[in-house]
Motif scaffolding. Structure first.
Motif, mmCIF file in Angstrom:
data_model
loop_
_atom_site.group_PDB
_atom_site.id
_atom_site.type_symbol
_atom_site.label_atom_id
_atom_site.label_comp_id
_atom_site.label_asym_id
_atom_site.label_seq_id
_atom_site.Cartn_x
_atom_site.Cartn_y
_atom_site.Cartn_z
ATOM 1 N N ILE A 1 0.847 -1.198 0.000
ATOM 2 C CA ILE A 1 0.000 0.000 0.000
ATOM 3 C C ILE A 1 0.880 1.245 0.000
ATOM 4 N N GLY A 2 0.602 2.150 -0.914
ATOM 5 C CA GLY A 2 1.312 3.429 -0.952
ATOM 6 C C GLY A 2 0.482 4.481 -0.236
ATOM 7 N N ASN A 3 0.992 4.966 0.891
ATOM 8 C CA ASN A 3 0.302 6.015 1.651
ATOM 9 C C ASN A 3 0.898 7.358 1.242
ATOM 10 N N TRP A 4 0.156 8.069 0.423
ATOM 11 C CA TRP A 4 0.679 9.332 -0.121
ATOM 12 C C TRP A 4 0.614 10.474 0.893
ATOM 13 N N LYS A 5 -0.060 10.267 1.999
ATOM 14 C CA LYS A 5 -0.228 11.310 3.029
ATOM 15 C C LYS A 5 -0.756 12.605 2.382
ATOM 16 N N MET A 6 -0.374 13.778 2.897
ATOM 17 C CA MET A 6 -0.934 15.021 2.346
ATOM 18 C C MET A 6 -0.010 15.569 1.259
ATOM 19 N N ASN A 7 0.126 14.762 0.188
ATOM 20 C CA ASN A 7 0.963 15.141 -0.949
ATOM 21 C C ASN A 7 0.173 14.918 -2.225
ATOM 22 N N MET A 8 0.543 15.636 -3.268
ATOM 23 C CA MET A 8 0.018 15.435 -4.620
ATOM 24 C C MET A 8 -1.327 16.119 -4.867
ATOM 25 N N ILE A 9 -1.299 17.057 -5.815
ATOM 26 C CA ILE A 9 -2.556 17.566 -6.353
ATOM 27 C C ILE A 9 -2.884 16.740 -7.600
ATOM 28 N N ILE A 10 -4.063 16.927 -8.150
ATOM 29 C CA ILE A 10 -4.552 16.001 -9.177
ATOM 30 C C ILE A 10 -3.576 15.795 -10.356
ATOM 31 N N PRO A 11 -3.023 16.861 -10.961
ATOM 32 C CA PRO A 11 -2.154 16.590 -12.116
ATOM 33 C C PRO A 11 -0.938 15.729 -11.757
ATOM 34 N N ASP A 12 -0.320 15.987 -10.601
ATOM 35 C CA ASP A 12 0.847 15.188 -10.179
ATOM 36 C C ASP A 12 0.432 13.744 -9.923
ATOM 37 N N ALA A 13 -0.730 13.613 -9.302
ATOM 38 C CA ALA A 13 -1.220 12.276 -8.968
ATOM 39 C C ALA A 13 -1.470 11.466 -10.240
ATOM 40 N N LEU A 14 -2.063 12.108 -11.239
ATOM 41 C CA LEU A 14 -2.385 11.383 -12.470
ATOM 42 C C LEU A 14 -1.111 10.957 -13.197
ATOM 43 N N LYS A 15 -0.099 11.809 -13.109
ATOM 44 C CA LYS A 15 1.187 11.458 -13.727
ATOM 45 C C LYS A 15 1.785 10.223 -13.035
ATOM 46 N N LEU A 16 1.775 10.249 -11.723
ATOM 47 C CA LEU A 16 2.330 9.111 -10.975
ATOM 48 C C LEU A 16 1.525 7.839 -11.250
ATOM 49 N N ILE A 17 0.202 7.979 -11.306
ATOM 50 C CA ILE A 17 -0.643 6.800 -11.556
ATOM 51 C C ILE A 17 -0.357 6.223 -12.943
ATOM 52 N N THR A 18 -0.217 7.090 -13.929
ATOM 53 C CA THR A 18 0.094 6.594 -15.276
ATOM 54 C C THR A 18 1.400 5.820 -15.254
#
Ligand code: PGA
Length: 252
Positions: free
Chosen positions: A7-24
């Motif tokens: 499980i990756g616990n991102w805590k209070m990091n990443m707004i949507i564009p950054d998150a989508l990049k990481l998910i891709t």
């Protein structure tokens, strides 16, 4: 025993564009076969976009918190039903940062686990001792209390899918992971307490995962231990190469 869970616990990091990049990136790198179940846990604001982005993958979503209440006048809270609505399957409960900064008690965690079970969400219940408790040789006492209070009142079938995360507070975000052997012995103890509460059959199947400075460098030694059934990763889960290497820990 089910497959290990990472499980990756991102805590209070990443707004949507950054998150989508990481998910891709994660989807691309993990498109082949791997042995572990993979879960990411972004902030509430990212969950809906993450759910859409993950639709064509088998990566699952966890929330980092949930309200103890099911609905109504609780300004600022997010209910278990709302988490199901945005595609979550898991919820992290009782993380030490929530215990420390938001004063969550074992009893609060117990209520949160109950609302999750009610909605079919799988709780990831975090337990772990502070440095002072460890130095005072109180680790096992703290574990027992956190488990007995946090899991009181549940039936065997309620906790069948539960994930327990052992996260020594002194190891979180410090770069100082517990020694695998030390973590293994605490995991064994956690399983014993669960066996005494719910019986050996269900306890033997519970996934008890380790968290606290897990990296792509120490993952192999951690995962060799028999009572460690996965990991909860903070800092390293924000770095594509590190997180995907952790997931593929047994491929090298
Ligand atoms: P860390 O965090 O991997 O950065 O130590 C783990 C956690 O808090 O779940």
């Amino acid at each position: 025993m089910k497959e290990p869970i990472i499980i990756g616990n991102w805590k209070m990091n990443m707004i949507i564009p950054d998150a989508l990049k990481l998910i891709t990136g994660i989807k691309n790198k993990l498109s082949g076969k791997h042995d572990a179940e993979v879960v990411i846990s972004p902030s509430f604001t990212v969950l809906n976009s993450a759910h859409i982005a993950l639709a064509d993958s088998n990566i699952k979503l966890a929330a980092q918190n949930v309200s103890f209440a099911d609905k109504g006048a609780y300004t600022g809270e997010v209910s278990a039903k709302m988490l199901v609505d945005v595609g979550c399957e898991y919820v992290i409960i009782g993380h030490s940062e929530r215990r420390q900064y938001f004063h969550e008690s074992n009893k609060d965690c117990n209520k949160k686990i109950a609302v999750c079970l009610e909605e079919g969400l799988t709780p990831i219940y975090c337990v772990g001792e502070t440095l002072a408790e460890r130095d005072a040789h109180k680790t096992l006492d703290v574990m027992e209390l956190q488990l007995r209070e946090g899991l009181t009142g549940f039936k065997v079938h309620d906790i069948e899918n539960l994930v327990i995360a052992y996260e020594p507070v002194w190891a979180i975000g410090t770069g100082r992971s517990a020694e695998s052997k030390d973590a293994e012995s605490v995991h064994g103890f956690i399983r014993e307490i669960c066996a005494s509460m719910f019986g050996g059959v269900v306890a033997d199947k519970l996934r008890i995962i380790y968290g606290g400075s897990v990296t792509d460098e120490n993952i192999q030694s951690i995962m060799k231990e028999k009572n460690i059934n996965g990991v909860l990763v903070g800092g390293a889960s924000l770095v594509l190469e590190k997180f995907t290497k952790i997931v593929k820990y047994n491929e090298e």
